[in-house]
Design a protein around this motif. Structure first.
Motif, PDB file in Angstrom:
ATOM      1  N   ASP A  16      44.472   3.478  70.967  1.00 56.72           N
ATOM      2  CA  ASP A  16      45.420   4.384  71.625  1.00 56.72           C
ATOM      3  C   ASP A  16      45.435   4.082  73.121  1.00 56.72           C
ATOM      4  O   ASP A  16      44.382   4.069  73.761  1.00 56.72           O
ATOM      5  CB  ASP A  16      45.020   5.840  71.410  1.00 56.72           C
ATOM      6  N   LEU A  17      46.640   3.854  73.675  1.00 58.32           N
ATOM      7  CA  LEU A  17      46.787   3.664  75.115  1.00 58.32           C
ATOM      8  C   LEU A  17      47.727   4.729  75.665  1.00 58.32           C
ATOM      9  O   LEU A  17      48.842   4.912  75.156  1.00 58.32           O
ATOM     10  CB  LEU A  17      47.367   2.285  75.432  1.00 58.32           C
ATOM     11  N   VAL A  18      47.280   5.421  76.698  1.00 61.37           N
ATOM     12  CA  VAL A  18      48.100   6.429  77.371  1.00 61.37           C
ATOM     13  C   VAL A  18      48.677   5.781  78.622  1.00 61.37           C
ATOM     14  O   VAL A  18      47.930   5.284  79.482  1.00 61.37           O
ATOM     15  CB  VAL A  18      47.263   7.670  77.739  1.00 61.37           C
ATOM     16  N   VAL A  19      50.013   5.771  78.740  1.00 59.08           N
ATOM     17  CA  VAL A  19      50.658   4.983  79.799  1.00 59.08           C
ATOM     18  C   VAL A  19      51.546   5.814  80.714  1.00 59.08           C
ATOM     19  O   VAL A  19      52.270   5.254  81.546  1.00 59.08           O
ATOM     20  CB  VAL A  19      51.484   3.836  79.179  1.00 59.08           C
ATOM     21  N   GLY A  20      51.548   7.130  80.592  1.00 61.42           N
ATOM     22  CA  GLY A  20      52.439   7.934  81.411  1.00 61.42           C
ATOM     23  C   GLY A  20      53.859   7.883  80.886  1.00 61.42           C
ATOM     24  O   GLY A  20      54.086   7.611  79.704  1.00 61.42           O
TER      25      GLY A  20
ATOM     26  N   VAL B  69      45.364   3.989  80.129  1.00 63.97           N
ATOM     27  CA  VAL B  69      44.120   4.723  79.871  1.00 63.97           C
ATOM     28  C   VAL B  69      43.855   4.673  78.372  1.00 63.97           C
ATOM     29  O   VAL B  69      44.725   5.006  77.564  1.00 63.97           O
ATOM     30  CB  VAL B  69      44.225   6.188  80.341  1.00 63.97           C
ATOM     31  N   VAL B  70      42.669   4.239  77.991  1.00 69.21           N
ATOM     32  CA  VAL B  70      42.297   4.180  76.576  1.00 69.21           C
ATOM     33  C   VAL B  70      41.998   5.593  76.085  1.00 69.21           C
ATOM     34  O   VAL B  70      41.282   6.352  76.731  1.00 69.21           O
ATOM     35  CB  VAL B  70      41.057   3.281  76.375  1.00 69.21           C
TER      36      VAL B  70
ATOM     37  N   SER C  48      39.370   2.512  82.110  1.00 63.16           N
ATOM     38  CA  SER C  48      39.801   3.904  82.232  1.00 63.16           C
ATOM     39  C   SER C  48      39.973   4.485  80.832  1.00 63.16           C
ATOM     40  O   SER C  48      40.694   3.916  80.000  1.00 63.16           O
ATOM     41  CB  SER C  48      41.128   3.995  83.000  1.00 63.16           C
ATOM     42  N   VAL C  49      39.311   5.607  80.574  1.00 60.09           N
ATOM     43  CA  VAL C  49      39.387   6.259  79.267  1.00 60.09           C
ATOM     44  C   VAL C  49      39.658   7.738  79.461  1.00 60.09           C
ATOM     45  O   VAL C  49      39.394   8.298  80.533  1.00 60.09           O
ATOM     46  CB  VAL C  49      38.071   6.080  78.462  1.00 60.09           C
ATOM     47  N   THR C  50      40.190   8.372  78.428  1.00 60.47           N
ATOM     48  CA  THR C  50      40.332   9.823  78.497  1.00 60.47           C
ATOM     49  C   THR C  50      38.947  10.467  78.533  1.00 60.47           C
ATOM     50  O   THR C  50      37.992   9.955  77.938  1.00 60.47           O
ATOM     51  CB  THR C  50      41.132  10.361  77.297  1.00 60.47           C
TER      52      THR C  50
END
Length: 293
Positions: free
Chosen positions: A82-86, A60-61, A115-117
């Protein structure tokens, strides 16, 4: 399929848009694993973020790149992605920050194929991560683009997990204003506020018969004194310049004086800008007092 935007090679081959042989040739640039773009394409922040997300499935960006994709103009040109990856481990990549956060369903939007925040989560992350003025600029931009209630950041659930960073958020919320229409407007407002000037942002002005004249970036209504930020396009675009001249004349016909604000004021000569604004406000007050005497 638009091959001038980052794409998965496997998806393009399945769709019949190209072949693996062509992907290996001079017509395409390989960006990462199974991630390509037409050769010579210059990627902006949105493009770089899309490429990074394609290279890391289910990522998720977030951060500045998410704000940009969500239509909030607040990011520096060379911002890191920024990448959110769990909770999984992902190998480092140049120009990319990996965050092992776990996002709720309501914190993820699918926007423009990525997919973005969500706007609120993006605002929260930037508010706690950036220097104060940059954070206010970002929150203003997201709040304006998505009509956010910035007060919701004060009780954002993620704050319970990181109280140290959350100490920044109340200060950002106190200085934020969703009425700001550009980052320079936000920065000008912050400069004036620190200098003791508190004009009303985005004040609508009407003539004596109630016809709408325009909306002022900043206004001292009791003084009929306004200020407007003028970016470079106000100088280089002839049509915009002519509109500006006509607009100032219309305000003048209603008794208003309009002061220009430029990038020089906001980014280079801030103390001089605040002194000049104080001088204009004081002079206007004296002028009106003399008329009333």
């Amino acid at each position: 399929m638009d091959l001038t935007k980052p794409f998965r090679g496997s998806a393009a081959v399945r769709a019949g848009a190209t072949t693996w042989r062509r992907l290996d040739g001079p017509g395409f640039d390989r960006l990462d694993h199974d991630t390509y773009v037409a050769a010579g394409t210059v990627l902006d922040l949105r493009g770089r973020a899309t490429a990074a997300a394609l290279a890391v499935p289910d990522a998720v960006v977030g951060g500045y790149a998410a704000a940009t994709i969500l239509g909030a103009d607040c990011a520096p040109r060379e911002a890191v992605i920024d990448l959110v990856v769990g909770r999984r481990r992902v190998r480092p990549r140049d120009g990319v920050l990996i965050h092992q956060d776990v996002l709720g369903d309501e914190e993820v939007w699918f926007h423009e194929g990525v997919s973005v925040t969500s706007p609120l989560r993006t605002a929260y992350d930037l508010a706690r991560a950036l220097d104060h003025d940059d954070a206010v600029v970002a929150v203003d931009a997201l709040a304006h683009a998505h009509r956010l209630d910035v007060g919701a950041l004060l009780t954002y659930p993620a704050g319970r997990d990181n109280p140290r960073w959350s100490l920044r958020v109340p200060r950002v919320v106190a200085d934020a204003d969703a009425r700001a229409e550009s980052p320079p407007e936000t920065r000008a407002r912050l400069l004036m506020r620190r200098g003791g000037l508190t004009p009303v942002p985005q004040l609508p002005v009407y003539d004596e018969v109630g016809v709408f004249v325009g909306r002022l970036d900043f206004a001292w209504e009791d003084l009929r004194l306004g200020a407007e930020y003028q970016g470079d396009h106000h100088r280089t675009d002839r049509d915009q310049w002519l509109r500006d001249v006509s607009r100032v004349a219309e305000f003048a016909a209603c008794g208003w004086t309009i002061l220009p604000i430029t990038s020089r004021d906001v980014y280079r000569h801030q103390a001089e800008f605040v002194r000049r604004m104080h001088g204009a406000v004081d002079a206007r007050r004296r002028e009106l007092a003399t008329r009333a005497a």
